[in-house]
Write a protein that holds these residues in place. Structure first.
Motif, PDB file in Angstrom:
ATOM      1  N   PHE A  96       0.782  -1.235   0.000  1.00 24.47           N
ATOM      2  CA  PHE A  96       0.000   0.000   0.000  1.00 24.47           C
ATOM      3  C   PHE A  96       0.816   1.290   0.000  1.00 24.47           C
ATOM      4  O   PHE A  96       0.235   2.376   0.075  1.00 24.47           O
ATOM      5  N   SER A  97       2.130   1.212  -0.075  1.00 25.20           N
ATOM      6  CA  SER A  97       2.923   2.439  -0.130  1.00 25.20           C
ATOM      7  C   SER A  97       2.877   3.018  -1.548  1.00 25.20           C
ATOM      8  O   SER A  97       2.345   2.406  -2.480  1.00 25.20           O
ATOM      9  N   GLU A  98       3.477   4.191  -1.724  1.00 24.82           N
ATOM     10  CA  GLU A  98       3.466   4.853  -3.023  1.00 24.82           C
ATOM     11  C   GLU A  98       4.311   4.128  -4.063  1.00 24.82           C
ATOM     12  O   GLU A  98       4.232   4.436  -5.251  1.00 24.82           O
ATOM     13  N   THR A  99       5.129   3.179  -3.631  1.00 28.04           N
ATOM     14  CA  THR A  99       5.923   2.400  -4.581  1.00 28.04           C
ATOM     15  C   THR A  99       5.277   1.064  -4.916  1.00 28.04           C
ATOM     16  O   THR A  99       5.825   0.297  -5.713  1.00 28.04           O
ATOM     17  N   SER A 100       4.127   0.770  -4.326  1.00 23.92           N
ATOM     18  CA  SER A 100       3.481  -0.534  -4.529  1.00 23.92           C
ATOM     19  C   SER A 100       2.821  -0.631  -5.906  1.00 23.92           C
ATOM     20  O   SER A 100       2.456   0.383  -6.518  1.00 23.92           O
ATOM     21  N   ASP A 101       2.655  -1.853  -6.371  1.00 24.48           N
ATOM     22  CA  ASP A 101       1.974  -2.082  -7.651  1.00 24.48           C
ATOM     23  C   ASP A 101       0.530  -1.600  -7.593  1.00 24.48           C
ATOM     24  O   ASP A 101       0.006  -1.065  -8.582  1.00 24.48           O
ATOM     25  N   LEU A 102      -0.117  -1.796  -6.441  1.00 28.36           N
ATOM     26  CA  LEU A 102      -1.517  -1.395  -6.315  1.00 28.36           C
ATOM     27  C   LEU A 102      -1.652   0.129  -6.400  1.00 28.36           C
ATOM     28  O   LEU A 102      -2.572   0.637  -7.050  1.00 28.36           O
ATOM     29  N   TYR A 103      -0.755   0.845  -5.757  1.00 29.94           N
ATOM     30  CA  TYR A 103      -0.779   2.313  -5.815  1.00 29.94           C
ATOM     31  C   TYR A 103      -0.560   2.776  -7.252  1.00 29.94           C
ATOM     32  O   TYR A 103      -1.275   3.664  -7.752  1.00 29.94           O
TER      33      TYR A 103
END
Length: 245
Positions: A96-103
């Motif tokens: 869930f961080s800004e580097t995540s695939d989902l973000y």
């Protein structure tokens, strides 16, 4: 003074002092201001919350803010002897961080949400792992919820890339170290962990646990806490109902 004498328990009290001071100065001030405090007799008794048996839903009808959704799973109490909280921190960063695939997918590529983030908060009592998303359109509530759950289920089944895990643990460790670069931040950090366990050594114990988090730990902790029966879905939109299952 009657209040403090009732609730003051020396075994749960610690004073953290930073700055250009000496032990004698602190001792004299402690005696001056706290020397006549008496042992309290109050003992807090907090009953355990019953185990949640099924998913819960809460919706607030409000058209003054953008559509909003929060998925809250039952999480653990903080302990510096168990790997659960460090593993959840790693999971939070990976998913869930800004580097995540989902973000990248929901915020940057598809522009379905303004932001997404999640994590568990340190607490003496069992707390929540909450995932929050501010949406562009209320019609995307179900889609965004499904994408979040799909990302979690993928980690349950497949784990995470070994290099990504190593890089994430390193980032969490050294970003923490860089944040405690002045007396105020050092004192605040010490107070945070002392409030949880009563022991400043907790900081070292916790970060040793971070180093031990493995791919299998990530899979097992995700399966342990991210269960449908322990989920509470909260939504805000202009509609009378949330429309999320």
């Amino acid at each position: 003074r009657e209040f403090f004498n009732r609730f003051y328990r020396p075994e749960y009290s610690t004073i953290v002092v930073v700055g250009d001071v000496t032990p004698n100065q602190i001792q004299n001030l402690a005696v001056k201001y706290f020397g006549d405090w008496e042992q309290g007799d109050y003992i807090s008794k907090v009953p355990a919350e019953p185990v949640q048996q099924e998913a819960r839903y809460f919706h607030l009808q409000n058209n003054s803010i953008p559509p909003f959704m929060m998925l809250s799973y039952k999480g653990p109490a903080f302990k510096d002897t168990e790997i659960d909280m460090p593993a959840l921190d790693v999971i939070s960063s990976i998913l869930f961080s800004e580097t995540s695939d989902l973000y990248k997918k929901l915020v940057i590529e598809e522009r379905k949400v303004r932001f997404i983030g999640g994590g568990a908060f340190d607490s003496k009592d069992p707390n929540l792992f909450s995932i929050q998303a501010s949406l562009i359109k209320k019609e995307d509530m179900q889609y965004v919820k499904d994408e979040i759950v799909k990302a979690i289920e993928t980690v349950k089944q497949e784990g995470v890339d070994e290099k990504l895990l190593t890089d994430t643990k390193s980032h969490l460790k050294y970003s923490f170290a860089m944040r405690i670069d002045n007396p105020d931040d050092i004192a605040s950090t010490l107070c945070h962990y002392i409030a949880l366990t009563g022991n400043p050594e907790t900081i070292n114990r916790v970060y040793k646990l971070y180093d031990k988090v493995s791919v299998n730990d990530i899979k097992s902790i995700t399966s342990k806490y991210f269960v449908p029966s322990g989920l509470t879905i909260s939504t805000i939109s202009e509609d009378p109902e949330g429309g999320v299952q």
